[in-house]
Design a protein around this motif. Structure first.
Motif, mmCIF file in Angstrom:
data_model
loop_
_atom_site.group_PDB
_atom_site.id
_atom_site.type_symbol
_atom_site.label_atom_id
_atom_site.label_comp_id
_atom_site.label_asym_id
_atom_site.label_seq_id
_atom_site.Cartn_x
_atom_site.Cartn_y
_atom_site.Cartn_z
ATOM 1 N N GLU A 103 -4.291 0.435 -3.426
ATOM 2 C CA GLU A 103 -3.517 -0.723 -3.495
ATOM 3 C C GLU A 103 -2.043 -0.558 -4.355
ATOM 4 O O GLU A 103 -2.353 -0.061 -5.174
ATOM 5 C CB GLU A 103 -4.746 -1.905 -3.758
ATOM 6 N N THR B 72 0.938 -1.408 0.517
ATOM 7 C CA THR B 72 -0.075 0.087 0.158
ATOM 8 C C THR B 72 0.720 1.110 -0.154
ATOM 9 O O THR B 72 2.142 1.183 0.207
ATOM 10 C CB THR B 72 -0.627 0.745 1.388
ATOM 11 N N VAL C 110 -2.323 5.118 3.635
ATOM 12 C CA VAL C 110 -3.221 3.448 3.009
ATOM 13 C C VAL C 110 -4.258 4.027 1.850
ATOM 14 O O VAL C 110 -4.980 3.942 1.874
ATOM 15 C CB VAL C 110 -4.156 2.907 4.028
#
Length: 271
Positions: free
Chosen positions: A82, A75, A79
């Motif tokens: 993806e 990540t 975050v």
């Protein structure tokens, strides 16, 4: 030798010692990075329990990550989506579903990569072959104590993935964040690549035990962390790692986080 000369001498000697130490450190780092490829090792930046606990920022940029492998998942800071690395290029699947190749200046808070070279190739076919079917087959034929990088390619009838919305400080745990900050994508009739790892139970708390794969469509228009898929046929390239290397996250958040709790049950809920 007069006092002034002594000062110059000792200052010069100290400079040589410091510079020499820097050069040794640089050479050691260079040799260490070469060993990742030569010794066939998986590399990871930070550990999964730190990410689970809310350590969402890191100091390793994408340029640095590319010196540690050419294949993998992870990540980004906060975050933010993806991460999928394939053939040395790094892509982000964002919360809005878009896919983009990222700048070398971007940074990661957790990533798991390897120099990929398949040791064996497996082809599976079957009507409505599922992600669960693929997992079951691999678990039957692969040693449960091994570390495996997997590249799975095919045409997928359905593909369910997710991507996280970037977090805002103060950060909570990953489980808490994902409750209201993940998008789930139902992708139909897509062709692409699933990259990731199958890891043994003994790596729990440092990495994700079991299967952990991210998807990238061939047209670069869809992807994310894989929950499930269906297909008629897949080609599975298996790269067996000889071991693993962990580099701790150097961000101050990592030094301050409480890593005593076992977050295995939390991890199962979001994987």
């Amino acid at each position: 030798m007069n006092p002034f000369s002594k000062t110059i001498f000792f200052s010069f000697a100290l400079l040589l010692l410091v510079c020499g130490g820097c050069q040794v450190a640089k050479n050691s780092t260079r040799r260490g990075l070469q060993n990742l490829q030569n010794e066939d090792l998986m590399y990871q930046y930070s550990i999964i329990d730190a990410l689970m606990a809310g350590v969402f920022d890191g100091d390793l940029n994408i340029a640095g990550l590319k010196t540690r492998g050419d294949f993998g998942v992870g990540t980004f800071n906060k975050v933010d989506g993806e991460l999928i690395m394939d053939k040395g290029r790094v892509y982000k699947v964002s919360f809005d579903g878009s896919v983009s190749e990222v700048s070398d200046a971007d940074s990661t808070s957790a990533a798991f990569v390897k120099y990929f070279k398949a040791d064996t190739v497996i082809t599976l076919t079957g009507e409505n072959l599922s992600y669960e079917n693929v997992q079951e087959h691999l678990l039957k034929i692969l040693n449960p104590n091994g570390i495996y990088a997997l590249r799975i390619t095919g045409n997928f009838t359905t593909m369910t993935t997710r991507a996280a919305r970037p977090a805002k400080p103060p950060y909570h745990t990953l489980t808490q964040h994902l409750k209201t900050n993940q998008a789930v994508f139902e992708i139909k009739n897509t062709q692409g690549t699933c990259n990731g790892f199958l890891l043994p139970p003994y790596l729990a708390r440092t990495n994700v035990p079991g299967f952990h794969l991210h998807y990238l469509s061939g047209d670069m228009k869809a992807g994310g962390h894989i929950f499930k898929f269906t297909t008629g046929s897949v080609r599975i390239e298996v790269d067996i790692a000889k071991g693993f290397v962990i580099e701790n996250n150097t961000n101050p958040e990592f030094r301050a986080v409480n890593l005593k709790p076992d977050r295995g049950e939390e991890l199962k809920k979001i994987e």
